[in-house]
Write a protein that holds these residues in place. Structure first.
Motif, PDB file in Angstrom:
ATOM      1  N   GLU A 162       0.829  -1.214   0.000  1.00  0.00           N
ATOM      2  CA  GLU A 162       0.000   0.000   0.000  1.00  0.00           C
ATOM      3  C   GLU A 162       0.863   1.264   0.000  1.00  0.00           C
ATOM      4  O   GLU A 162       0.473   2.287  -0.566  1.00  0.00           O
ATOM      5  CB  GLU A 162      -0.930  -0.014   1.218  1.00  0.00           C
ATOM      6  N   ASP A 163       2.051   1.210   0.595  1.00  0.00           N
ATOM      7  CA  ASP A 163       2.936   2.379   0.663  1.00  0.00           C
ATOM      8  C   ASP A 163       3.461   2.812  -0.704  1.00  0.00           C
ATOM      9  O   ASP A 163       3.993   3.909  -0.843  1.00  0.00           O
ATOM     10  CB  ASP A 163       4.118   2.115   1.598  1.00  0.00           C
ATOM     11  N   LYS A 164       3.337   1.969  -1.701  1.00  0.00           N
ATOM     12  CA  LYS A 164       3.841   2.301  -3.031  1.00  0.00           C
ATOM     13  C   LYS A 164       2.740   2.769  -3.975  1.00  0.00           C
ATOM     14  O   LYS A 164       2.946   2.868  -5.177  1.00  0.00           O
ATOM     15  CB  LYS A 164       4.581   1.109  -3.612  1.00  0.00           C
ATOM     16  N   ILE A 165       1.572   3.034  -3.415  1.00  0.00           N
ATOM     17  CA  ILE A 165       0.435   3.458  -4.229  1.00  0.00           C
ATOM     18  C   ILE A 165       0.113   4.915  -3.928  1.00  0.00           C
ATOM     19  O   ILE A 165       0.079   5.326  -2.770  1.00  0.00           O
ATOM     20  CB  ILE A 165      -0.796   2.573  -3.941  1.00  0.00           C
ATOM     21  N   HIS A 166      -0.116   5.675  -4.993  1.00  0.00           N
ATOM     22  CA  HIS A 166      -0.437   7.096  -4.866  1.00  0.00           C
ATOM     23  C   HIS A 166      -1.637   7.370  -5.766  1.00  0.00           C
ATOM     24  O   HIS A 166      -1.760   6.786  -6.845  1.00  0.00           O
ATOM     25  CB  HIS A 166       0.768   7.949  -5.294  1.00  0.00           C
ATOM     26  N   TYR A 167      -2.493   8.235  -5.344  1.00  0.00           N
ATOM     27  CA  TYR A 167      -3.698   8.551  -6.109  1.00  0.00           C
ATOM     28  C   TYR A 167      -3.718  10.042  -6.452  1.00  0.00           C
ATOM     29  O   TYR A 167      -3.456  10.877  -5.602  1.00  0.00           O
ATOM     30  CB  TYR A 167      -4.953   8.200  -5.301  1.00  0.00           C
ATOM     31  N   LYS A 169      -2.207  12.710  -7.178  1.00  0.00           N
ATOM     32  CA  LYS A 169      -0.892  13.356  -7.184  1.00  0.00           C
ATOM     33  C   LYS A 169      -0.004  12.644  -6.188  1.00  0.00           C
ATOM     34  O   LYS A 169      -0.477  11.967  -5.297  1.00  0.00           O
ATOM     35  CB  LYS A 169      -1.017  14.838  -6.776  1.00  0.00           C
ATOM     36  N   TRP A 170       1.265  12.808  -6.320  1.00  0.00           N
ATOM     37  CA  TRP A 170       2.206  12.185  -5.407  1.00  0.00           C
ATOM     38  C   TRP A 170       2.002  12.787  -4.056  1.00  0.00           C
ATOM     39  O   TRP A 170       1.916  12.340  -3.030  1.00  0.00           O
ATOM     40  CB  TRP A 170       3.645  12.398  -5.852  1.00  0.00           C
TER      41      TRP A 170
END
Length: 170
Positions: A162-167, A169-170
């Protein structure tokens, strides 16, 4: 869809194989799967070299410790690019990567084990493989896939992070 997801979630790199030969019909299915990969502008700059000669597999295995599993593998497939025919030359590696992924997923779904062996852009590997396999100058080896019936089993891993997912904008 469940079988596709199962193949994706349970596929593991298999480096130990039985001595059972992979039949030509199954090899054909693997190649059809590889060639069904997406390709930028449908350029399909790939070529595939099927390697099942024991002496050749041993030669490839001896060159690099990362290729040692080829000594047991009954089969390897070399994925190459023909850069000059590519419409968008800078995408040939992506096209060959997609073909490689399709190939290893099809192998797993067919009960085979495989491992993706890197070739490009390592100059020493490129030179050696081109020499051993008599690859023409205009063809560039990209990846080598070791294939066979598994002599080892590996548990699937949950690689979701989950820590590598961005929605948005970063």
């Amino acid at each position: 869809m469940e079988s596709i997801l199962n193949s994706i979630f349970t596929r593991r790199s298999i480096r130990k194989y039985t001595n059972q030969a992979v039949l030509s019909d199954l090899i054909q299915t693997l190649l059809k799967s590889a060639m069904s990969a997406p390709s930028a502008c449908n350029q399909q700059p790939w070529h595939f070299l099927v390697i099942d000669d024991r002496n050749t597999l041993n030669k490839l295995s001896a060159h690099n410790s990362g290729y040692s599993m080829l000594e047991e593998a009954p089969l390897a497939i070399l994925i190459c690019g023909e850069i000059e025919v590519a419409t968008l030359k800078h995408f040939w590696t992506l096209d060959c990567a997609a073909a490689t992924e399709n190939l290893i997923l099809a192998a797993h779904a067919s009960g085979l084990g495989s491992v993706w062996l890197g070739v490009y852009p390592e100059e020493d590997k490129l030179t050696y493989i081109k020499e051993v396999l008599n690859i023409p100058d205009h063809i560039t080896p990209f990846s080598l896939v070791s294939i066979g019936y598994p002599a080892e089993t590996k548990e699937s891993e949950n690689r979701y992070d989950e820590d590598k997912i961005h929605y948005g904008k970063w």
